[in-house]
Design a protein around this motif. Structure first.
Motif, mmCIF file in Angstrom:
data_model
loop_
_atom_site.group_PDB
_atom_site.id
_atom_site.type_symbol
_atom_site.label_atom_id
_atom_site.label_comp_id
_atom_site.label_asym_id
_atom_site.label_seq_id
_atom_site.Cartn_x
_atom_site.Cartn_y
_atom_site.Cartn_z
ATOM 1 N N GLU A 1 7.299 4.899 -4.382
ATOM 2 C CA GLU A 1 6.119 4.362 -3.717
ATOM 3 C C GLU A 1 4.837 4.867 -4.382
ATOM 4 O O GLU A 1 3.855 4.137 -4.506
ATOM 5 C CB GLU A 1 6.132 4.738 -2.238
ATOM 6 N N SER B 1 0.818 -1.208 0.000
ATOM 7 C CA SER B 1 0.000 0.000 0.000
ATOM 8 C C SER B 1 0.856 1.264 0.000
ATOM 9 O O SER B 1 1.900 1.323 0.659
ATOM 10 C CB SER B 1 -0.927 0.018 1.215
ATOM 11 N N LEU B 2 0.379 2.265 -0.739
ATOM 12 C CA LEU B 2 1.031 3.573 -0.768
ATOM 13 C C LEU B 2 0.699 4.343 0.501
ATOM 14 O O LEU B 2 -0.470 4.469 0.874
ATOM 15 C CB LEU B 2 0.551 4.362 -1.998
ATOM 16 N N SER B 3 1.727 4.850 1.165
ATOM 17 C CA SER B 3 1.494 5.645 2.367
ATOM 18 C C SER B 3 2.338 6.919 2.401
ATOM 19 O O SER B 3 1.966 7.892 3.056
ATOM 20 C CB SER B 3 1.785 4.812 3.623
ATOM 21 N N ASP B 4 3.445 6.927 1.668
ATOM 22 C CA ASP B 4 4.370 8.064 1.714
ATOM 23 C C ASP B 4 4.369 8.799 0.373
ATOM 24 O O ASP B 4 4.996 8.347 -0.594
ATOM 25 C CB ASP B 4 5.777 7.566 2.038
ATOM 26 N N TYR B 5 3.684 9.945 0.334
ATOM 27 C CA TYR B 5 3.597 10.709 -0.907
ATOM 28 C C TYR B 5 4.836 11.568 -1.148
ATOM 29 O O TYR B 5 4.879 12.331 -2.099
ATOM 30 C CB TYR B 5 2.330 11.570 -0.909
#
Length: 476
Positions: A173, A164-168
């Motif tokens: 990522e 899952s993407l969490s760090d923009y």
């Protein structure tokens, strides 16, 4: 004979109470003629042949047949293009809108919008009005339940496995992480060819443009992917959904990335769009003149603005769906500013009748407020002034934002209505004009633009170049 495709598809519309349009005049007109002109005048407006030069009506969740039936009203309102929801195969039933953004593959199927034949018929009918058709395409991911997806795409090599993407702030990522659904390996040539073949299918059906969903989550050539250079058809209009920034907390990297995206497509500027709307929501006007056009080298003719989008309206409030709580008139004030700028195109969102995320259903036609005099007038202005320089300014004394062009101007009050204003003139040709919305007189001198903004809080006036009056769409 099929209607000619002219660079300017010009429509001559007799003014009537049914569509609520008011007349206008320019230098040499007498204010005393206003009453008779309001009753009998004609309004000219051109639908732009190039999608970027016009404005777009987002027919969110409408069926292809519903859009087709509304084409006369869409043309009269000055929209050069319509945008449909995704046409890809997905779950079909009495389904919520977001299922269309969880497709099963890259092929057309009736998932609630209509059949491929319905899409073809829409494109053919739209062409007769000089209206272009844009289809939303989801290429970053497919539905989470792999049991229903295209079986040829099931092997694990066609998927990213980052999680899952969490760090923009992490670009890798952003392009490899899941955003709620499993992320396709868009670097893979087989995946790319699947998407490219789908685009060509849409093109053969008469589609003129593509809106690329979640574009910022798909890698660029500088990041080792040939996806965009493979799938983009430069003969079509393309624009990518870039929500916020392509990467957070790194302004120089973000600018470089958005400039690279703009080599392949137009890009959304949701940050500037939100800035304009936020100001009006607070009863004020924004001093800012742009975002990507100011902080990067992306030209205005590669920008897409909106006052609200399907994401800001249709999601739950805690997911970013905040504009559903904003009055339509405030949305229209923001739209009046962003849609009156030169170069950039603007998207007008047809609001669904429901506001709850799970109650907004596929196939239900949305609001027809796009036909309102204030929205139509802004669109007519946009078309009439295409190619002219613009100057965005604000006046704190009158709490007014305005865009000055050679042929006219759009003025918007930050709050309230029925207010006389006098603001600095930057580019507008001196003369006497009539606000298309209210019929009020505006006087333009070398130094000032003066008049009364009416009940909508928006005033629009312009003159039409005589050369633009010579062609119509009636050549059958």
């Amino acid at each position: 004979m099929k209607a000619k495709k002219l660079k300017k598809m010009l429509f001559l519309i007799v003014l009537s109470a049914a569509i609520g349009l008011s007349g206008f005049c320019f230098s040499g007109c007498s204010a005393g003629k206003k009453t008779s002109e309001t009753a009998e005048a004609t309004v000219y407006y051109g639908l732009e042949d190039n999608i970027q030069d016009g404005v777009i009506l987002h027919c969110f969740d409408w069926t292809f047949k519903q859009i087709k039936e509304a084409l006369p009203e869409i043309a009269k309102a000055g929209f050069s293009s319509v945008q449909t929801s995704p046409a890809q195969a997905s779950y079909k039933g009495n389904s919520a809108w977001y299922f269309l953004y969880q497709p099963n593959g890259f092929y057309i199927n009736d998932s609630g919008l209509g059949s491929e034949e319905d899409l073809k018929e829409l494109c053919a009918a739209a062409d007769k009005y000089g209206i272009k058709v844009i289809v939303d395409v989801v290429a970053n991911h497919l539905a989470g339940d792999h049991s229903g997806i295209d079986s040829t795409l099931m092997p694990s090599k066609y998927w990213h496995n980052y999680g899952s993407l969490s760090d923009y702030s992490n670009r890798y990522e952003i392009t490899h992480g899941d955003i709620g659904m499993p992320d396709l390996n868009t670097e893979d040539s087989y995946v790319q060819n699947k998407v490219a073949s789908y685009i060509q299918k849409l093109k053969s059906d008469g589609v003129d443009g593509i809106r690329w969903d979640a574009a910022k989550h798909i890698s660029l050539p500088s990041e080792g992917s040939s996806f965009w250079s493979t799938v983009i058809d430069s003969d079509m209009f393309n624009y990518g959904e870039i929500l916020g920034s392509p990467v957070d907390n790194n302004a120089s990297q973000a600018a470089s990335l958005i400039e690279e995206y703009a080599k392949y497509m137009s890009v959304t500027d949701s940050s500037y769009s939100s800035t304009i709307l936020n100001a009006f929501t607070n009863g004020k006007v924004s001093l800012k003149k742009g975002n990507w056009t100011v902080h990067s080298s992306v030209p205005a003719n590669k920008i897409v603005y909106w006052a609200e989008s399907h994401d800001t309206y249709s999601n739950h409030t805690n997911e970013g769906g905040w504009t559903k709580n904003v009055d339509q008139n405030i949305i229209d004030r923001a739209y009046a500013i962003i849609a009156s700028r030169n170069g950039a195109t603007a998207l007008y969102f047809s609001r669904p009748s429901q506001t709850d995320k799970d109650s907004i259903l596929v196939g239900e036609q949305g609001s027809t407020h796009f036909t309102s005099p204030e929205v139509a007038a802004v669109n007519h202005f946009h078309n009439a002034c295409n190619g002219e320089d613009d100057f965005y300014d604000t006046d704190s004394t009158y709490n007014t934002a305005y865009v000055s062009r050679k042929s006219g101007a759009v003025l918007v009050l930050g709050s309230d209505a029925n207010q006389s204003v006098s603001v600095k003139n930057h580019l507008t040709t001196p003369g006497t004009y009539i606000d298309e919305i209210s019929g009020n007189v505006f006087t333009v001198t070398e130094d000032t633009i003066s008049g009364k903004i009416g009940s909508t809080g928006i005033a629009v006036f312009y003159k039409v170049d005589a050369e633009k009056k010579g062609s119509t769409s009636s050549d059958q």
